[in-house]
Structure formats: structure tokens, C-alpha cells
Design a protein around this motif. Structure first.
Motif, PDB file in Angstrom:
ATOM      1  N   SER A  10      46.149  44.852  31.508  1.00 10.30           N
ATOM      2  CA  SER A  10      46.176  43.631  30.707  1.00 10.30           C
ATOM      3  C   SER A  10      47.598  43.074  30.659  1.00 10.30           C
ATOM      4  N   THR A  67      41.210  30.385  27.073  1.00  8.53           N
ATOM      5  CA  THR A  67      41.159  30.770  28.483  1.00  8.53           C
ATOM      6  C   THR A  67      42.175  29.953  29.261  1.00  8.53           C
ATOM      7  N   TYR A 121      46.530  39.071  27.896  1.00  6.31           N
ATOM      8  CA  TYR A 121      45.596  38.420  28.809  1.00  6.31           C
ATOM      9  C   TYR A 121      44.579  39.446  29.331  1.00  6.31           C
ATOM     10  N   ASN A 122      43.338  39.015  29.459  1.00  5.95           N
ATOM     11  CA  ASN A 122      42.292  39.813  30.078  1.00  5.95           C
ATOM     12  C   ASN A 122      41.463  38.922  30.981  1.00  5.95           C
ATOM     13  N   PRO A 123      40.959  39.449  32.105  1.00  9.24           N
ATOM     14  CA  PRO A 123      40.152  38.629  33.021  1.00  9.24           C
ATOM     15  C   PRO A 123      38.929  38.058  32.315  1.00  9.24           C
ATOM     16  N   LEU A 130      42.249  40.729  39.864  1.00 12.35           N
ATOM     17  CA  LEU A 130      43.469  41.156  39.175  1.00 12.35           C
ATOM     18  C   LEU A 130      43.784  42.608  39.489  1.00 12.35           C
ATOM     19  N   LEU A 165      42.756  32.522  39.121  1.00 10.87           N
ATOM     20  CA  LEU A 165      42.312  33.550  38.187  1.00 10.87           C
ATOM     21  C   LEU A 165      42.088  32.920  36.817  1.00 10.87           C
ATOM     22  N   ASP A 212      37.066  37.988  38.286  1.00 10.98           N
ATOM     23  CA  ASP A 212      38.499  37.881  37.992  1.00 10.98           C
ATOM     24  C   ASP A 212      39.116  39.254  37.788  1.00 10.98           C
ATOM     25  N   MET A 262      41.884  33.719  33.011  1.00  7.31           N
ATOM     26  CA  MET A 262      42.312  34.788  32.119  1.00  7.31           C
ATOM     27  C   MET A 262      42.105  34.358  30.669  1.00  7.31           C
TER      28      MET A 262
END
Length: 288
Positions: free
Chosen positions: A119, A227, A258-260, A269, A238, A265, A240
Motif C-alpha cells: 500500500s 479514487t 493508497y490501495n488498488p 501494482l 492505475l 489494478d 487507486m
């Protein structure tokens, strides 16, 4: 004298002063019947009347002013959380925010960042200077360690670089969001009229007509969650999701994680993070 239950401010003041070592403040001397500083010694350190301080401990004389509470907080060497508690007891509210420039973060907070391997995460100040980041952020966003300290400011990166503009999908929306969130952050930190903010706004207004126009709009937004779409030269586009948090006890610092946004995604990543031996240094991207 008011009872402890009906005089929480006096109880707190008495507790704090009895915990202090008189010798550390140059008050060593005659034998003391009780531990800690005497009331008149606290009053002397706070530059207020001994009678007035005594009345505060006894629950007499009405509510103290903010100036008196600040003097007492300094005299008792209270920490910032203790000062806030003093205000809540004395005035029923928190003290006005005081802006404090930040140069870095604690090793413990850096370990929190480093523990989030998949992350990307950063720590930013109210001025939107990046003062902490993990390897995932260095790979996905930019390696802030390769930039001079003044170059780690998110607004400078966003509004002074064409490459950054190209890396940010939906730049117009992101730019409006960033400026509104920055305005809210500096106000919350008590820095709106500080020399640092005034200089940064003037610099950005000279460099970027976009920033100047957005600043004149006076929009204010909360920097909570959302997002963000990022054009990465190796991983492509991407999406995120981001979440923002205030660092406990350090309201001038904010953590952004941040997270996909989708499983696809996440795969892109992860492939990016595990195929790059070194953090990216060619992507001057800034967070929103």
C-alpha cells in the motif's frame, strides 16, 4: 473550597504541579511538606498573580482566559495533549490551532509506513510537504528522497511540471480538489496567514495561472477518501483508492494510504512493486 468533583480544573492543576521536581526549576531549599512546586512557584513561572492561581485551584474567580491557560501550561511544562485537556477543563473547548513547521517524522511512524508493503503511503504536513513515505509510494508516485526538501511539496510538483500534469488523469478535477484541501488544512493548522503559506501561494500563483484561478475561487474541501487514477510509465493506468488520516497527537500531519481499486489494478501494482529493484526516480507525481 470546591470539591474535586465540582472543580476538575483545580484538581488537574494541583496534580500537575505536585508531579514536578522543584530542584529542576531552581526552587531547591527548605524542606517541603508536600511534593512538587508550591502554588506561588507555579504562579511565578506563569507570570500571573499567586492569588489568582490559588483561586483557580480552589474553584474560585470564574473562568480563566486563554492567555492565562497558556501561561500556566508553559509554567507547568505541559505537553500539547495536556494543554488541550487544560483548555477543555478551563474553557470547555480546545485551544486555537498553532502552526508548527515539521521537518520529519519519528522512527516509529516511519516503521508504520514501511509495514504497508503493498500500500503506497505518505505523510504530509499542513503545507503539503511530504515528510515521510514508504517504498511502495516511491515506486508508484516518486522517490522523494531524490528530490531536494523544497521539491517535495505536492502543490509545487502538481502546478510547476508538465510531466506531472500528464501523469495525473483528470487533472482539472484533481487540481481543484488539491487546492481546496490545502486551504482547509492550513486553516485547521492555524497557518492561513503565516509567512510560509503566503510565500507559497504567491510563488504558485506566479508559476501557474491554474493555481491562481483556483486559489481565487476560495473552495474548501475535506481530504477524506476517494479514487485517483495514475498514468504510470511502466504499469499503465492505475486506479487507486485513497484514505486520509490525521496522525494522533500531531494534527499538523496527515497520512494518505493508497490501495488498488480493482483486482486488476492490484495485480498491476504488485507486478510493478516486485519487478522494480529500486524505487522509481523518473516520475515526479504528487498525491492529491
Amino acid at each position: 473550597m470546591a470539591s474535586d468533583a465540582s472543580n476538575p480544573l483545580g484538581t488537574y492543576l494541583r496534580d500537575r504541579r505536585t508531579r514536578l521536581d522543584p530542584a529542576a526549576f531552581g526552587f531547591a531549599g527548605s524542606r517541603r511538606r508536600t511534593p512538587g512546586l508550591r502554588r506561588e512557584e507555579v504562579a511565578s513561572r506563569a507570570n500571573i498573580s499567586p492569588t489568582w492561581y490559588t483561586w483557580l485551584e480552589q474553584g474560585r474567580g470564574g473562568a480563566p482566559s486563554a492567555d492565562v491557560l497558556d501561561r500556566i501550561a508553559k509554567g507547568l511544562m505541559l505537553t500539547e495533549p495536556e494543554r488541550e485537556h487544560l483548555y477543555m477543563l478551563g474553557l470547555g473547548r480546545l485551544p486555537e490551532a498553532r502552526y508548527r513547521p515539521v521537518d520529519g517524522i519519528s522512527p516509529r511512524l516511519q516503521r508504520v509506513l514501511d509495514g504497508m508493503v503493498l500500500s503506497p503511503a505518505i505523510i504530509k504536513t499542513a503545507m503539503w510537504d511530504v515528510v515521510g513515505w514508504n517504498r511502495a509510494a516511491a515506486v508508484l508516485l516518486t522517490d522523494y528522497a531524490k528530490l531536494p526538501r523544497e521539491g517535495r511539496n505536492i502543490l509545487r510538483l502538481m502546478f510547476a511540471s508538465d510531466r506531472v500534469r500528464a501523469r495525473n488523469a483528470d487533472f482539472a478535477d484533481i487540481a481543484r480538489f488539491v487546492v481546496g484541501a490545502f486551504r482547509a488544512d492550513v486553516a485547521r493548522a492555524g497557518a492561513s496567514s503565516s509567512a510560509e503559506v503566503t510565500a507559497l501561494v504567491a510563488e504558485l500563483s506566479r508559476l501557474s495561472p491554474d493555481f491562481a484561478a483556483l486559489w481565487q475561487d476560495n473552495d474548501v474541501v475535506a481530504h477524506g477518501e476517494g479514487t485517483k487514477r495514475i498514468h504510470h510509465p511502466d504499469a499503465g493506468l492505475l486506479a487507486m483508492e485513497f484514505s486520509s488520516f490525521t496522525v494522533e497527537g500531531r494534527p499538523e500531519l496527515g497520512m494518505i494510504i493508497y490501495n488498488p481499486a480493482t483486482p486488476a489494478d492490484a495485480k498491476r501494482l504488485e507486478r510493478l512493486l516486485f519487478t522494480r529493484g529500486d524505487p522509481a526516480i523518473d516520475l515526479p507525481f504528487e498525491d492529491r
